[in-house]
Design a protein around this motif. Structure first.
Motif, PDB file in Angstrom:
ATOM      1  N   ALA A 257      78.885  18.298 -38.863  1.00 48.85           N
ATOM      2  CA  ALA A 257      77.810  19.102 -38.274  1.00 48.85           C
ATOM      3  C   ALA A 257      78.377  20.305 -37.527  1.00 48.85           C
ATOM      4  CB  ALA A 257      76.970  18.239 -37.335  1.00 48.85           C
ATOM      5  N   ARG A 258      79.493  20.110 -36.830  1.00 46.04           N
ATOM      6  CA  ARG A 258      80.123  21.222 -36.108  1.00 46.04           C
ATOM      7  C   ARG A 258      80.566  22.318 -37.084  1.00 46.04           C
ATOM      8  NH1 ARG A 258      82.551  16.778 -33.270  1.00 46.04           N
ATOM      9  NH2 ARG A 258      81.708  16.609 -31.142  1.00 46.04           N
ATOM     10  N   LYS A 259      81.132  21.906 -38.224  1.00 48.52           N
ATOM     11  CA  LYS A 259      81.576  22.883 -39.223  1.00 48.52           C
ATOM     12  C   LYS A 259      80.377  23.634 -39.811  1.00 48.52           C
ATOM     13  CE  LYS A 259      85.593  20.094 -40.527  1.00 48.52           C
ATOM     14  NZ  LYS A 259      86.221  19.258 -41.595  1.00 48.52           N
ATOM     15  N   MET A 260      79.300  22.898 -40.102  1.00 47.50           N
ATOM     16  CA  MET A 260      78.103  23.544 -40.645  1.00 47.50           C
ATOM     17  C   MET A 260      77.493  24.492 -39.624  1.00 47.50           C
ATOM     18  SD  MET A 260      76.279  20.299 -42.523  1.00 47.50           S
ATOM     19  CE  MET A 260      77.138  19.338 -43.776  1.00 47.50           C
ATOM     20  N   LYS A 261      77.536  24.075 -38.364  1.00 49.09           N
ATOM     21  CA  LYS A 261      76.972  24.905 -37.297  1.00 49.09           C
ATOM     22  C   LYS A 261      77.780  26.195 -37.156  1.00 49.09           C
ATOM     23  CE  LYS A 261      75.169  24.354 -32.597  1.00 49.09           C
ATOM     24  NZ  LYS A 261      75.102  23.431 -31.435  1.00 49.09           N
ATOM     25  N   ALA A 262      79.119  26.047 -37.312  1.00 51.02           N
ATOM     26  CA  ALA A 262      79.993  27.227 -37.225  1.00 51.02           C
ATOM     27  C   ALA A 262      79.728  28.186 -38.377  1.00 51.02           C
ATOM     28  CB  ALA A 262      81.462  26.785 -37.233  1.00 51.02           C
ATOM     29  N   ASP A 263      79.220  27.671 -39.500  1.00 50.49           N
ATOM     30  CA  ASP A 263      78.891  28.515 -40.648  1.00 50.49           C
ATOM     31  C   ASP A 263      77.450  29.014 -40.581  1.00 50.49           C
ATOM     32  OD1 ASP A 263      81.380  28.279 -41.750  1.00 50.49           O
ATOM     33  OD2 ASP A 263      80.870  26.591 -43.055  1.00 50.49           O
ATOM     34  N   ILE A 270      71.384  20.999 -41.340  1.00 51.17           N
ATOM     35  CA  ILE A 270      72.488  20.139 -40.903  1.00 51.17           C
ATOM     36  C   ILE A 270      71.988  18.698 -40.744  1.00 51.17           C
ATOM     37  CG2 ILE A 270      74.153  19.693 -39.065  1.00 51.17           C
ATOM     38  CD1 ILE A 270      74.154  22.713 -38.512  1.00 51.17           C
ATOM     39  N   ALA A 271      70.815  18.549 -40.171  1.00 49.62           N
ATOM     40  CA  ALA A 271      70.231  17.219 -39.989  1.00 49.62           C
ATOM     41  C   ALA A 271      70.010  16.532 -41.325  1.00 49.62           C
ATOM     42  CB  ALA A 271      68.916  17.337 -39.216  1.00 49.62           C
ATOM     43  N   LYS A 272      69.592  17.292 -42.320  1.00 44.20           N
ATOM     44  CA  LYS A 272      69.323  16.736 -43.645  1.00 44.20           C
ATOM     45  C   LYS A 272      70.574  16.141 -44.262  1.00 44.20           C
ATOM     46  CE  LYS A 272      67.729  18.115 -48.264  1.00 44.20           C
ATOM     47  NZ  LYS A 272      67.219  19.230 -49.091  1.00 44.20           N
ATOM     48  N   TYR A 273      71.718  16.769 -44.077  1.00 48.10           N
ATOM     49  CA  TYR A 273      72.941  16.335 -44.745  1.00 48.10           C
ATOM     50  C   TYR A 273      73.806  15.399 -43.907  1.00 48.10           C
ATOM     51  CZ  TYR A 273      71.845  19.912 -48.188  1.00 48.10           C
ATOM     52  OH  TYR A 273      71.229  20.655 -49.164  1.00 48.10           O
ATOM     53  N   THR A 274      73.578  15.339 -42.598  1.00 46.95           N
ATOM     54  CA  THR A 274      74.425  14.490 -41.751  1.00 46.95           C
ATOM     55  C   THR A 274      73.694  13.281 -41.182  1.00 46.95           C
ATOM     56  OG1 THR A 274      73.896  15.742 -39.729  1.00 46.95           O
ATOM     57  CG2 THR A 274      75.790  16.490 -41.068  1.00 46.95           C
ATOM     58  N   GLY A 275      72.369  13.314 -41.191  1.00 44.76           N
ATOM     59  CA  GLY A 275      71.617  12.216 -40.613  1.00 44.76           C
ATOM     60  C   GLY A 275      71.477  12.308 -39.107  1.00 44.76           C
ATOM     61  N   LEU A 276      72.053  13.342 -38.494  1.00 46.20           N
ATOM     62  CA  LEU A 276      71.911  13.544 -37.054  1.00 46.20           C
ATOM     63  C   LEU A 276      70.557  14.173 -36.754  1.00 46.20           C
ATOM     64  CD1 LEU A 276      75.440  15.023 -36.231  1.00 46.20           C
ATOM     65  CD2 LEU A 276      74.700  12.639 -35.986  1.00 46.20           C
ATOM     66  N   SER A 277      70.091  13.958 -35.546  1.00 45.19           N
ATOM     67  CA  SER A 277      68.830  14.584 -35.138  1.00 45.19           C
ATOM     68  C   SER A 277      69.106  16.040 -34.762  1.00 45.19           C
ATOM     69  CB  SER A 277      68.216  13.847 -33.958  1.00 45.19           C
ATOM     70  OG  SER A 277      69.018  14.026 -32.807  1.00 45.19           O
ATOM     71  N   LYS A 279      68.157  17.482 -32.127  1.00 41.52           N
ATOM     72  CA  LYS A 279      68.577  17.513 -30.719  1.00 41.52           C
ATOM     73  C   LYS A 279      70.069  17.266 -30.593  1.00 41.52           C
ATOM     74  CE  LYS A 279      67.488  15.577 -26.181  1.00 41.52           C
ATOM     75  NZ  LYS A 279      66.629  14.614 -25.434  1.00 41.52           N
ATOM     76  N   GLU A 280      70.566  16.263 -31.352  1.00 39.30           N
ATOM     77  CA  GLU A 280      72.006  15.961 -31.308  1.00 39.30           C
ATOM     78  C   GLU A 280      72.816  17.166 -31.791  1.00 39.30           C
ATOM     79  OE1 GLU A 280      72.879  11.349 -32.241  1.00 39.30           O
ATOM     80  OE2 GLU A 280      71.625  12.331 -33.757  1.00 39.30           O
ATOM     81  N   ILE A 281      72.327  17.852 -32.820  1.00 37.90           N
ATOM     82  CA  ILE A 281      73.033  18.997 -33.383  1.00 37.90           C
ATOM     83  C   ILE A 281      73.064  20.147 -32.384  1.00 37.90           C
ATOM     84  CG2 ILE A 281      72.963  20.747 -35.208  1.00 37.90           C
ATOM     85  CD1 ILE A 281      71.653  18.481 -36.960  1.00 37.90           C
ATOM     86  N   GLU A 282      71.983  20.352 -31.697  1.00 35.17           N
ATOM     87  CA  GLU A 282      71.939  21.447 -30.713  1.00 35.17           C
ATOM     88  C   GLU A 282      72.874  21.205 -29.545  1.00 35.17           C
ATOM     89  OE1 GLU A 282      67.829  21.515 -29.818  1.00 35.17           O
ATOM     90  OE2 GLU A 282      67.289  22.896 -31.480  1.00 35.17           O
ATOM     91  N   GLN A 283      73.176  19.922 -29.263  1.00 40.16           N
ATOM     92  CA  GLN A 283      74.045  19.587 -28.133  1.00 40.16           C
ATOM     93  C   GLN A 283      75.538  19.641 -28.507  1.00 40.16           C
ATOM     94  OE1 GLN A 283      72.589  15.739 -27.000  1.00 40.16           O
ATOM     95  NE2 GLN A 283      70.932  16.573 -25.727  1.00 40.16           N
ATOM     96  N   LEU A 284      75.841  19.811 -29.777  1.00 45.00           N
ATOM     97  CA  LEU A 284      77.244  19.852 -30.197  1.00 45.00           C
ATOM     98  C   LEU A 284      77.880  21.160 -29.797  1.00 45.00           C
ATOM     99  CD1 LEU A 284      76.986  18.316 -33.789  1.00 45.00           C
ATOM    100  CD2 LEU A 284      77.928  17.255 -31.742  1.00 45.00           C
TER     101      LEU A 284
END
Length: 284
Positions: A257-263, A270-277, A279-284
């Motif tokens: 998710a961090r790598k996808m976020k950096a891109d 990101i949530a679709k491919y990692t299963g993270l919420s 909210k969790e992605i925004e906090q990374l």
């Protein structure tokens, strides 16, 4: 039916009393459960010295065995395995192979080697994707399965899967497997059909509680204590493995998710491919 108080015939002490001290009973069990062709039934057996009977069942993963041979020189290994391990099939193959090779005394000729049969009675399900409870392994030609190299015959029986109706035509196999799966400390009345066969009835009499001394009962209880301790270790290891795997997957998802976020991928993607919420992605 007859009433009484019985011990479990699958325990170390009782199993060896029944099948390790009474040749007619182990012969009947083998004839009932081994894939012997017509005319190849065992006529008599004599016991051989067991090599791996543990003083403490916990030391050998609850394995114990009975070894015997018949008047043709064929060898038979009977084992009761209370808990399945991934290495058990290899252990059975190793011991059967060793028994086969040890026939080659000085001056012995290869063509005189006799088959070895291993019967493993397993008190757990180890093939959950298969309906069959009976598994027979031998060396056959990959394409022409009627071509067999006779020598090693390995039979594994998953006791929890056994259903009498599945092999109703094999009367003695049904009786012996019912004996192993239905008789235990909770048994107060034994079904009449088990008592009707003289050999099964003899085996039932052998596991009657009143036939055992205090010292034997102590050994019997210690066996089950060892089984419970062993199972506790297995359960704990499985839980630790599951937790570790979940944590590893979660860490991998967060790193991805961090790598996808950096891109500059959107949180929704990101949530679709990692299963993270999100909210969790925004906090990374």
């Amino acid at each position: 039916m007859t009433k009484g108080k019985y011990l479990d015939p699958k325990a170390d002490l009782t199993f060896k009393k029944v099948f390790g001290e009474h040749p007619e009973l182990v012969k009947s069990l083998l004839n009932a459960l081994l894939p012997l062709d017509e005319g190849q039934q065992i006529e008599d057996v004599e016991y051989m010295e067991p090599e791996m009977v543990p003083e403490n069942p916990a030391k050998k993963n609850s394995i114990f065995d009975v070894r015997c041979k018949d008047n043709k020189g064929r060898q038979f290994i009977v084992e009761m395995q209370m808990e399945w391990t991934t290495a058990f099939k290899q252990r059975v193959l190793f011991n059967a192979s060793k028994a086969y090779v040890r026939q080659l005394d000085k001056g012995f000729r290869y063509h005189l080697l006799q088959p070895v049969y291993s019967l493993s009675l397993v008190n757990e399900v180890f093939e959950p994707t298969m309906d069959e409870f009976y598994h027979y392994y031998r060396m056959v030609h990959e394409e022409h399965t009627d071509k067999v190299i006779d020598g090693l015959n390995l039979v594994f029986v998953e006791l929890p899967k056994f259903k009498p109706q599945s092999i109703a035509e094999k009367r003695m196999a049904v009786l012996w497997l019912r004996y192993l799966t239905e008789i235990d400390e909770r048994t107060r009345e034994v079904p009449a059909e088990l008592l009707a066969d003289p050999q099964v009835r003899q085996a039932i009499d052998i596991v009657e509680h009143s036939a055992y001394t205090d010292a034997e009962m102590y050994a019997y209880d210690k066996f089950w204590d060892a089984i419970r301790v062993e199972q506790a270790f297995v359960d704990e290891a499985e839980v630790r493995y599951a937790i570790g795997r979940e944590e590893g997957e979660a860490n991998a998802n967060r790193n991805n998710a961090r790598k996808m976020k950096a891109d500059n991928m959107s949180p929704a993607h990101i949530a679709k491919y990692t299963g993270l919420s999100v909210k969790e992605i925004e906090q990374l």
